[in-house]
Design an enzyme around this catalytic site. Structure first.
Site, PDB file in Angstrom:
ATOM      1  N   ASN A 159      44.457 -34.510-114.221  1.00 40.08           N
ATOM      2  CA  ASN A 159      43.868 -35.767-114.668  1.00 40.08           C
ATOM      3  C   ASN A 159      42.830 -35.536-115.764  1.00 40.08           C
ATOM      4  OD1 ASN A 159      42.593 -38.201-114.948  1.00 40.08           O
ATOM      5  ND2 ASN A 159      41.515 -38.085-112.991  1.00 40.08           N
ATOM      6  N   CYS A 173      40.209 -39.550-109.228  1.00 38.00           N
ATOM      7  CA  CYS A 173      40.866 -38.492-108.477  1.00 38.00           C
ATOM      8  C   CYS A 173      39.966 -38.011-107.346  1.00 38.00           C
ATOM      9  CB  CYS A 173      41.232 -37.337-109.400  1.00 38.00           C
ATOM     10  SG  CYS A 173      39.913 -36.842-110.508  1.00 38.00           S
ATOM     11  N   GLU A 180      29.515 -43.805-103.598  1.00 36.95           N
ATOM     12  CA  GLU A 180      30.358 -44.941-103.234  1.00 36.95           C
ATOM     13  C   GLU A 180      30.249 -45.278-101.749  1.00 36.95           C
ATOM     14  OE1 GLU A 180      34.328 -44.361-104.582  1.00 36.95           O
ATOM     15  OE2 GLU A 180      33.740 -44.001-106.655  1.00 36.95           O
TER      16      GLU A 180
END
Length: 160
Positions: free
Chosen positions: A118, A126, A156
């Site tokens: 990525n 990812c 998060e």
DNA sequence: CCACACTATTTAA
DNA sequence: TTAAATAGTGTGG
């Protein structure tokens, strides 16, 4: 194709974004060097990109994404990355789950390969992909260093 | 051909 | 019961 590069300053260091005429091509984690020279020519997507990166680093939902240029990448990888972008902030999946969504029931390993390749971490999340352990989930790996994966997940609100 | 940011399954201890 | 080998997958060196 020249490709415009520009630094993105954040509380976590200076990221380096590279754009083609179609969109964001790559995003690199801070390498310790300072903000560097301001490029003569600036991509029109720099601000949007910077905003999105800073938002995610702060654990907030980015308002807008820049167009992303995946030219030259394999079909399978584009599928994986497209799927990654559907994962909402704070949610996680396993490599196996992702593989199954793509119809590659046993392609977990291949998915791992795609994640490792990525070019745009953070924006293409990812870091929200974890490994499936015998009991619960394990961290798995991360090309930018596991520190970053952990930090992003914690911002998060994800527990391990 | 081998090595992987994987994992379910099988076989040995 | 737990640990090690194995098969299946897409890409790149």
């Amino acid at each position: 194709m020249s490709g415009l590069s520009a630094p993105i300053e954040t509380p976590d260091g200076v990221f380096l974004a590279t754009f083609s005429e179609h969109g964001l091509r790559s995003l690199r984690f801070p390498d310790g060097s300072s903000s560097g020279p301001t490029p003569a020519e600036v991509s029109p997507w720099l601000e949007v990109t910077a905003g999105a990166v800073r938002a995610i680093l702060a654990g907030k939902r980015p308002g807008a994404f820049p167009p992303i240029d995946l030219e030259g990448e394999s079909e399978f990888r584009r599928l994986v990355w497209a799927e990654l972008q559907k994962i909402p902030l704070g949610a996680t999946v396993t490599y196996a789950e992702l593989a199954e969504r793509l119809g590659r029931k046993n392609g977990a390993r291949a998915v791992g390969g795609a994640c490792g390749a990525n070019p745009i971490p953070v924006l293409i999340p990812c870091h929200r992909v974890l490994a499936q352990g015998p009991r619960g989930q394990r961290l798995g790996g991360f090309s930018g260093g596991l520190d970053w994966k952990i930090r992003l997940l914690q911002r998060e609100g994800v527990l391990l």
